[in-house]
Design a protein around this motif. Structure first.
Motif, PDB file in Angstrom:
ATOM      1  N   UNK A  68       0.885  -1.260   0.019  1.00 15.32           N
ATOM      2  CA  UNK A  68      -0.019  -0.097  -0.030  1.00 15.32           C
ATOM      3  C   UNK A  68       0.841   1.085  -0.168  1.00 15.32           C
ATOM      4  N   UNK A  69       0.568   2.441  -0.756  1.00 16.69           N
ATOM      5  CA  UNK A  69       1.165   3.446  -0.744  1.00 16.69           C
ATOM      6  C   UNK A  69       0.384   4.495  -1.140  1.00 16.69           C
ATOM      7  N   UNK A  70       0.406   5.616  -0.456  1.00 19.38           N
ATOM      8  CA  UNK A  70      -0.584   6.749  -0.665  1.00 19.38           C
ATOM      9  C   UNK A  70       0.149   7.621  -1.612  1.00 19.38           C
ATOM     10  N   UNK A  71       1.506   7.697  -1.752  1.00 18.76           N
ATOM     11  CA  UNK A  71       2.396   8.259  -2.700  1.00 18.76           C
ATOM     12  C   UNK A  71       3.054   6.916  -3.677  1.00 18.76           C
ATOM     13  N   UNK A  72       2.616   6.464  -4.761  1.00 20.45           N
ATOM     14  CA  UNK A  72       2.925   5.664  -5.405  1.00 20.45           C
ATOM     15  C   UNK A  72       4.497   5.778  -5.712  1.00 20.45           C
ATOM     16  N   UNK A  73       5.147   4.692  -5.387  1.00 20.76           N
ATOM     17  CA  UNK A  73       6.892   4.658  -5.709  1.00 20.76           C
ATOM     18  C   UNK A  73       6.985   3.541  -6.758  1.00 20.76           C
ATOM     19  N   UNK A  82       0.880  -3.116  -6.341  1.00 24.88           N
ATOM     20  CA  UNK A  82       0.521  -1.986  -5.429  1.00 24.88           C
ATOM     21  C   UNK A  82      -0.870  -1.486  -5.393  1.00 24.88           C
ATOM     22  N   UNK A  83      -1.180  -0.885  -4.272  1.00 26.10           N
ATOM     23  CA  UNK A  83      -2.670  -0.595  -4.274  1.00 26.10           C
ATOM     24  C   UNK A  83      -2.614   0.677  -3.510  1.00 26.10           C
ATOM     25  N   UNK A  84      -3.829   1.630  -3.431  1.00 23.82           N
ATOM     26  CA  UNK A  84      -3.808   2.774  -2.922  1.00 23.82           C
ATOM     27  C   UNK A  84      -5.420   3.006  -2.531  1.00 23.82           C
ATOM     28  N   UNK A  85      -5.639   3.984  -2.053  1.00 22.93           N
ATOM     29  CA  UNK A  85      -6.962   4.284  -1.452  1.00 22.93           C
ATOM     30  C   UNK A  85      -7.950   4.527  -2.554  1.00 22.93           C
ATOM     31  N   UNK A  86      -7.454   4.803  -3.755  1.00 24.57           N
ATOM     32  CA  UNK A  86      -8.311   4.754  -4.896  1.00 24.57           C
ATOM     33  C   UNK A  86      -8.894   3.416  -5.370  1.00 24.57           C
ATOM     34  N   UNK A  87      -8.211   2.551  -5.051  1.00 26.22           N
ATOM     35  CA  UNK A  87      -8.568   0.958  -5.211  1.00 26.22           C
ATOM     36  C   UNK A  87      -9.843   0.351  -4.358  1.00 26.22           C
ATOM     37  N   UNK A 113       2.328  -6.160   8.132  1.00 19.30           N
ATOM     38  CA  UNK A 113       3.234  -5.434   8.185  1.00 19.30           C
ATOM     39  C   UNK A 113       3.276  -4.021   8.121  1.00 19.30           C
ATOM     40  N   UNK A 114       2.535  -3.333   9.057  1.00 18.64           N
ATOM     41  CA  UNK A 114       2.274  -2.048   9.097  1.00 18.64           C
ATOM     42  C   UNK A 114       1.622  -1.696  10.546  1.00 18.64           C
ATOM     43  N   UNK A 115       1.925  -0.136  10.832  1.00 21.11           N
ATOM     44  CA  UNK A 115       1.560   0.273  12.157  1.00 21.11           C
ATOM     45  C   UNK A 115       0.517   1.335  12.009  1.00 21.11           C
ATOM     46  N   UNK A 116       0.484   2.122  10.825  1.00 18.80           N
ATOM     47  CA  UNK A 116      -0.262   3.287  10.953  1.00 18.80           C
ATOM     48  C   UNK A 116      -1.638   2.774  10.676  1.00 18.80           C
ATOM     49  N   UNK A 117      -2.599   3.643  11.399  1.00 19.10           N
ATOM     50  CA  UNK A 117      -4.021   3.363  11.315  1.00 19.10           C
ATOM     51  C   UNK A 117      -4.654   3.840  10.184  1.00 19.10           C
ATOM     52  N   UNK A 121      -5.700  -0.574   4.633  1.00 23.59           N
ATOM     53  CA  UNK A 121      -4.935  -1.909   5.031  1.00 23.59           C
ATOM     54  C   UNK A 121      -5.508  -2.716   6.071  1.00 23.59           C
ATOM     55  N   UNK A 122      -6.512  -2.110   6.834  1.00 21.16           N
ATOM     56  CA  UNK A 122      -7.375  -2.828   7.810  1.00 21.16           C
ATOM     57  C   UNK A 122      -8.208  -3.719   6.876  1.00 21.16           C
ATOM     58  N   UNK A 123      -8.804  -3.219   6.188  1.00 21.44           N
ATOM     59  CA  UNK A 123     -10.011  -3.697   5.276  1.00 21.44           C
ATOM     60  C   UNK A 123      -9.331  -5.027   4.459  1.00 21.44           C
ATOM     61  N   UNK A 124      -8.091  -4.973   3.971  1.00 22.56           N
ATOM     62  CA  UNK A 124      -7.324  -5.803   3.349  1.00 22.56           C
ATOM     63  C   UNK A 124      -7.068  -6.898   4.312  1.00 22.56           C
ATOM     64  N   UNK A 125      -6.613  -6.547   5.336  1.00 23.31           N
ATOM     65  CA  UNK A 125      -6.283  -7.913   6.390  1.00 23.31           C
ATOM     66  C   UNK A 125      -7.717  -8.448   6.838  1.00 23.31           C
ATOM     67  N   UNK A 126      -8.537  -7.531   7.358  1.00 20.29           N
ATOM     68  CA  UNK A 126      -9.789  -8.178   7.539  1.00 20.29           C
ATOM     69  C   UNK A 126     -10.689  -9.245   6.665  1.00 20.29           C
ATOM     70  N   UNK A 127     -10.484  -8.707   5.244  1.00 19.58           N
ATOM     71  CA  UNK A 127     -11.168  -9.429   4.335  1.00 19.58           C
ATOM     72  C   UNK A 127     -10.526 -10.378   3.614  1.00 19.58           C
TER      73      UNK A 127
END
Length: 172
Positions: A68-73, A82-87, A113-117, A121-127
């Motif tokens: 996940x990246x909010x600023x695609x690298x 790679x995915x972002x909020x637009x997906x 492997x992430x700590x930011x809320x 990311x939480x949706x992908x983990x839960x789904x």
């Protein structure tokens, strides 16, 4: 702007619905496939996950990493999806085909492997349909079966603790 807030609320409701339906069923089956969800804005070294797969005896063809990246690298993300909020759409729908195929895969272990809320990311983990979910300490403890409290920058500590607990649980 108001629609964005409504969309976020619908995704939060969907996340809570997924987490309330979740049944924890930890067995002693061996880990043969590994899925990794990574926030590349927090941790950029993707090669350590291949080393971790070797350490827990998972073949590289059974390892799948999505980031996940909010600023695609783009240059950094050559061998992973790679995915972002637009997906994401309303009610937790995923519009990215590769991400949806990741969610449909039944991994033996999912590593979050992430700590930011971050809601996505939480949706992908839960789904995820993973049998056993492992993560670093996060705000919502309902997401994972095993939580290892380390900083995301300390991957070597996380790796040692993970192998220790997987050995205790007879998963490797």
């Amino acid at each position: 702007m108001i629609l964005q807030g409504f969309k976020e609320n619908s995704n939060k409701k969907y996340l809570n619905k997924l987490l309330s339906k979740r049944q924890v069923n930890v067995t002693s089956s061996k880990v043969e496939s590994l899925g990794v969800i990574l926030n590349v804005d927090e941790f950029e070294n993707l090669d350590v996950f291949r080393d971790l797969a070797d350490l827990i005896h998972v073949h590289h063809n059974k390892l799948k990493v999505v980031v996940f990246s909010e600023s695609k690298k783009e240059a950094l993300l050559s061998w992973v999806e790679c995915f972002n909020p637009k997906d994401f759409g309303w009610n937790g729908t995923v519009t990215n085909v590769e991400l949806q195929s990741f969610l449909n895969e039944d991994f033996d272990m999912l590593l979050s492997y992430y700590q930011e809320d971050i809601l996505e990311l939480k949706l992908i983990t839960a789904a995820s349909k993973s049998k056993f979910k492992v993560g670093v300490l996060q705000a919502d403890e309902r997401l994972n079966d095993l939580i290892i409290k380390t900083d995301s920058k300390e991957f070597d500590v996380f790796s040692k603790e993970l192998t220790k607990y997987l050995t205790i649980l007879n998963k490797i």
